[in-house]
Design a protein around this motif. Structure first.
Motif, short mmCIF file in Angstrom:
data_model
loop_
_atom_site.label_atom_id
_atom_site.label_comp_id
_atom_site.label_asym_id
_atom_site.label_seq_id
_atom_site.Cartn_x
_atom_site.Cartn_y
_atom_site.Cartn_z
N ILE A 94 0.79 -1.47 -0.08
CA ILE A 94 0.11 -0.14 0.08
C ILE A 94 0.80 1.10 -0.20
O ILE A 94 2.19 1.39 0.26
CB ILE A 94 -0.67 0.03 1.05
CG1 ILE A 94 -0.14 -0.24 2.54
CG2 ILE A 94 -2.11 -0.88 1.15
CD1 ILE A 94 -0.85 0.03 3.79
N GLY A 95 0.23 2.48 -0.46
CA GLY A 95 0.83 3.64 -0.38
C GLY A 95 1.75 4.12 -1.07
O GLY A 95 2.42 5.31 -1.13
N ASP A 96 2.22 3.45 -2.30
CA ASP A 96 3.21 4.02 -3.40
C ASP A 96 2.43 5.03 -4.19
O ASP A 96 1.27 5.23 -4.15
CB ASP A 96 3.55 2.76 -4.08
CG ASP A 96 2.93 2.17 -5.17
OD1 ASP A 96 1.76 2.53 -5.31
OD2 ASP A 96 3.41 1.20 -5.86
N GLU A 97 3.24 5.70 -5.09
CA GLU A 97 2.99 6.58 -5.89
C GLU A 97 1.76 6.33 -6.88
O GLU A 97 0.55 7.01 -7.06
CB GLU A 97 4.06 7.16 -6.93
CG GLU A 97 3.55 8.32 -7.69
CD GLU A 97 4.82 8.74 -8.38
OE1 GLU A 97 4.64 9.24 -9.64
OE2 GLU A 97 5.97 8.78 -7.97
N ALA A 98 1.62 4.95 -7.48
CA ALA A 98 0.65 4.55 -8.21
C ALA A 98 -0.64 4.32 -7.59
O ALA A 98 -1.86 4.75 -7.79
CB ALA A 98 0.83 3.36 -8.79
N CYS A 99 -0.49 3.93 -6.20
CA CYS A 99 -1.64 3.68 -5.28
C CYS A 99 -2.39 5.20 -5.15
O CYS A 99 -3.48 5.20 -5.08
CB CYS A 99 -1.12 3.07 -4.07
SG CYS A 99 -2.35 3.18 -2.72
N ALA A 100 -1.45 6.10 -4.63
CA ALA A 100 -2.00 7.44 -4.22
C ALA A 100 -2.55 8.15 -5.71
O ALA A 100 -3.63 8.76 -5.46
CB ALA A 100 -0.83 8.46 -3.76
N ARG A 101 -2.07 7.98 -6.79
CA ARG A 101 -2.67 8.43 -7.94
C ARG A 101 -4.43 7.65 -8.13
O ARG A 101 -5.02 8.31 -8.51
CB ARG A 101 -1.94 8.16 -9.12
CG ARG A 101 -0.94 9.11 -9.57
CD ARG A 101 -0.12 8.95 -10.57
NE ARG A 101 -0.08 7.84 -11.48
CZ ARG A 101 1.08 6.94 -11.50
NH1 ARG A 101 1.99 7.38 -10.71
NH2 ARG A 101 0.96 5.94 -11.86
N ALA A 102 -4.30 6.29 -7.97
CA ALA A 102 -5.43 5.70 -8.20
C ALA A 102 -6.55 5.93 -6.98
O ALA A 102 -7.60 6.41 -7.55
CB ALA A 102 -5.31 4.23 -7.96
N ARG A 103 -6.12 6.37 -5.94
CA ARG A 103 -7.08 6.76 -4.86
C ARG A 103 -7.29 8.26 -5.10
O ARG A 103 -8.61 8.53 -4.77
CB ARG A 103 -6.26 6.74 -3.60
CG ARG A 103 -6.33 5.32 -2.96
CD ARG A 103 -5.63 5.13 -1.52
NE ARG A 103 -6.33 5.80 -0.69
CZ ARG A 103 -7.38 5.15 -0.09
NH1 ARG A 103 -7.84 3.94 -0.28
NH2 ARG A 103 -8.01 5.81 0.90
N ALA A 104 -6.51 9.05 -5.54
CA ALA A 104 -6.89 10.60 -5.96
C ALA A 104 -7.97 10.62 -7.08
O ALA A 104 -9.03 11.33 -6.95
CB ALA A 104 -5.71 11.26 -6.29
N ARG A 105 -7.94 9.66 -7.96
CA ARG A 105 -8.88 9.54 -9.01
C ARG A 105 -10.11 9.34 -8.43
O ARG A 105 -11.37 9.79 -9.19
CB ARG A 105 -8.54 8.46 -10.20
CG ARG A 105 -7.47 9.01 -11.06
CD ARG A 105 -7.11 7.77 -12.12
NE ARG A 105 -6.21 8.06 -12.71
CZ ARG A 105 -5.14 7.15 -12.87
NH1 ARG A 105 -4.82 6.01 -12.43
NH2 ARG A 105 -3.91 7.66 -13.46
N HIS A 106 -10.49 8.67 -7.52
CA HIS A 106 -11.63 8.27 -6.86
C HIS A 106 -12.27 9.47 -5.66
O HIS A 106 -12.74 8.98 -4.66
CB HIS A 106 -11.73 6.89 -6.36
CG HIS A 106 -11.55 6.07 -7.57
ND1 HIS A 106 -12.66 5.89 -8.67
CD2 HIS A 106 -10.61 5.55 -8.35
CE1 HIS A 106 -12.25 5.00 -9.61
NE2 HIS A 106 -10.92 4.85 -9.45
N GLY A 107 -11.27 10.40 -5.41
CA GLY A 107 -11.62 11.24 -4.48
C GLY A 107 -11.18 10.77 -3.15
O GLY A 107 -11.61 11.40 -1.92
N LEU A 108 -10.15 9.80 -2.87
CA LEU A 108 -9.78 9.40 -1.70
C LEU A 108 -8.60 9.70 -1.28
O LEU A 108 -7.41 10.18 -2.20
CB LEU A 108 -9.50 7.65 -1.75
CG LEU A 108 -10.77 7.12 -2.06
CD1 LEU A 108 -10.78 5.58 -2.59
CD2 LEU A 108 -11.95 7.17 -1.13
N ALA A 109 -8.17 9.88 0.04
CA ALA A 109 -6.88 10.44 0.28
C ALA A 109 -5.71 9.00 0.26
O ALA A 109 -6.04 8.02 0.34
CB ALA A 109 -6.85 10.73 2.02
N PRO A 110 -4.62 9.72 0.07
CA PRO A 110 -3.29 8.54 -0.12
C PRO A 110 -3.29 7.93 1.40
O PRO A 110 -3.81 8.25 2.38
CB PRO A 110 -2.26 9.54 -0.31
CG PRO A 110 -2.61 10.81 -0.18
CD PRO A 110 -4.06 10.94 0.10
N LEU A 111 -2.79 6.73 1.26
CA LEU A 111 -2.60 5.62 2.56
C LEU A 111 -1.33 6.13 3.09
O LEU A 111 -0.38 6.53 2.53
CB LEU A 111 -2.62 4.32 2.12
CG LEU A 111 -4.25 3.93 1.62
CD1 LEU A 111 -3.88 2.70 1.17
CD2 LEU A 111 -5.22 4.04 2.59
#
Length: 111
Positions: A94-111
């Motif tokens: 969890i929490g890498d850059e790709a994860c953060a981008r994916a979560r941002a696309r859905h309005g979610l905060a990074p882990l």
């Protein structure tokens, strides 16, 4: 002793609704692998793609539930290599850059 913290990656689903998933055809059940053929489309003689991941708003056909609330992979044990590798790039998956981008696309905060 308390239980280890739950891995939020397992129930998030943002990556499954953000990225194209291409994988080797040999991962298909018909080729001796585990990925159900009905959930993939052929790209060429060597490559397949998870159905739904090439849409303008990607969402893998194997994703079940609501992204960011309660989502899971319907074929988790049989998912293709790129899905397995994605979770291994950061500690605990969890929490890498790709994860953060994916979560941002859905309005979610990074882990």
């Amino acid at each position: 002793m308390s239980a280890p913290p739950a891995n939020p990656c397992i129930a998030c689903g943002a990556c499954c609704a953000s990225f194209r998933v291409d994988f080797a055809r040999e991962e298909l059940q018909s080729e001796g692998g585990c990925v159900p053929d009905g959930l993939a489309v052929d790209l060429n003689p060597n490559l397949s793609r998870m159905r739904g991941t090439d849409h303008a708003r990607p969402r893998c056909a194997a994703l079940v539930g609501t992204v960011g609330i309660k989502a899971s992979c319907g074929i988790y044990e049989w998912r293709p290599g790129p899905c397995r590798e994605f979770g291994l790039r950061a500690p605990m998956g969890i929490g890498d850059e790709a994860c953060a981008r994916a979560r941002a696309r859905h309005g979610l905060a990074p882990l």
